[in-house]
Scaffold this active site. Sequence first.
Site, PDB file in Angstrom:
ATOM      1  N   GLU A 196       7.789 168.820  86.737  1.00  0.00           N
ATOM      2  CA  GLU A 196       7.464 168.953  88.258  1.00  0.00           C
ATOM      3  C   GLU A 196       8.216 169.813  88.969  1.00  0.00           C
ATOM      4  O   GLU A 196       7.698 170.626  89.718  1.00  0.00           O
ATOM      5  CB  GLU A 196       7.478 167.389  88.643  1.00  0.00           C
ATOM      6  CG  GLU A 196       6.400 166.518  88.250  1.00  0.00           C
ATOM      7  CD  GLU A 196       5.036 167.037  88.477  1.00  0.00           C
ATOM      8  OE1 GLU A 196       4.786 167.863  89.513  1.00  0.00           O
ATOM      9  OE2 GLU A 196       4.234 166.634  87.761  1.00  0.00           O
ATOM     10  N   TYR A 210       5.150 165.758  97.603  1.00  0.00           N
ATOM     11  CA  TYR A 210       4.283 165.870  96.440  1.00  0.00           C
ATOM     12  C   TYR A 210       4.943 165.623  95.199  1.00  0.00           C
ATOM     13  O   TYR A 210       4.405 164.782  94.342  1.00  0.00           O
ATOM     14  CB  TYR A 210       3.622 167.113  96.314  1.00  0.00           C
ATOM     15  CG  TYR A 210       3.322 167.594  94.910  1.00  0.00           C
ATOM     16  CD1 TYR A 210       1.926 166.965  94.279  1.00  0.00           C
ATOM     17  CD2 TYR A 210       4.009 168.226  93.924  1.00  0.00           C
ATOM     18  CE1 TYR A 210       1.402 167.228  93.253  1.00  0.00           C
ATOM     19  CE2 TYR A 210       3.630 168.250  92.784  1.00  0.00           C
ATOM     20  CZ  TYR A 210       2.290 167.714  92.103  1.00  0.00           C
ATOM     21  OH  TYR A 210       1.874 167.884  90.940  1.00  0.00           O
ATOM     22  N   ASP A 269      -1.629 168.203  94.212  1.00  0.00           N
ATOM     23  CA  ASP A 269      -1.319 169.603  94.079  1.00  0.00           C
ATOM     24  C   ASP A 269      -2.719 170.538  94.468  1.00  0.00           C
ATOM     25  O   ASP A 269      -3.709 169.810  94.943  1.00  0.00           O
ATOM     26  CB  ASP A 269      -1.044 169.857  92.779  1.00  0.00           C
ATOM     27  CG  ASP A 269      -1.967 169.682  91.698  1.00  0.00           C
ATOM     28  OD1 ASP A 269      -2.990 169.303  91.827  1.00  0.00           O
ATOM     29  OD2 ASP A 269      -1.634 169.834  90.593  1.00  0.00           O
TER      30      ASP A 269
END
Length: 366
Positions: free
Chosen positions: A48, A131, A149
């Site tokens: 990520e 996020y 996203d």
Amino acid sequence: MVQKRAEEAAIAAQAGRLLAWYDENRRDLPWRAPPNTAPDPYHVWLSEIMLQQTTVATVKGYYPRFLARWPTVGDLAAATIDDVLHGWQGLGYYARARNLHLCARIVAEQHGGRFPATEPALRALPGIGPYTAAAIAAIAFDRPSAVLDANVERVVARLFAVETPLPAARPALRRLAGLLTPEARPGDHAQAMMDLGALLCTLRTPSCGCCPWRETCRARLSGAPERLPRRTPRAMRPRRHGVAFWAVRDDGAVLLRRRPPSGLLGGMVEIPSTDWRDRPWPPDSAVARAPAAADWRLLPGRVRHAFTHFSLELTVARARIGACRREIDGFWWPVARLDEQALPTLMKKVVRHALGTDGGASGRKR
């Protein structure tokens, strides 16, 4: 109460259709755990962070090499920042690499090598924003977190026909994504939403006929799904200018220096340069900021590079440096071993320009 139950049933049905599609069509990604296998939080976190502002195609090449070099968060924590920056070369946005290393050290030293499982605790770690915290909580720990996203934004904006332009629409899209997130298999749901946007609900030519949500998608029913999400027009990217100094010593070494630890390209090794400013540098003003007094000659052409918020044009000045009367800010390094240094992409462009224009460290003139 009846209406609320009906809405919950509709949402559950939406999630069920998406998960059934995902079970048949999920992408095979090197950081994704196989079906019915618990994800490794370290793998999820590492991927990520790499995927922030970087494409899946690019990260596919970097992730396996990075993981092979540092298989655990403890291994990464024990590495030097120079080694991490070197391994990060080409991924850009180098603050991510510095935060990656710092985060690994905190997890190893303060959390016993285990990542926290909740969004608030994850957000307290360096480099993890809303996020990324939601993605790690959902994918690594199966928490019902709304992961938003660019792919998910597009899916949700079309499913609910959200007309508000991005980025102003994000709070509403996050709320709607939260409504869609089921209690069962929330990690798979998050990855399914990403895959749906990447594989079917694409930017310009969505494959609506194959979509598990085609019957309820308001943008498809409108006949023009590709017009959503709307976006506020971007302002023109300003241009900055600078002069880089290619200083070559008699033995063929080139002068390098390390940038300050914070700020743009913080902690990276660079070819010394002037400040980057809004107007071009006159030669005399630029030379006054050179790392040493010498016969500086401007090389033809320019080096161009685009950052997120501005574009940059660098002119390269070259000089041979003999004995200096004062100490030079930087260190000398053999040109043939420049690949051992953590040079950002911009500085690699400067190196290629200098070597291609003036014959490199040999001092030959063209």
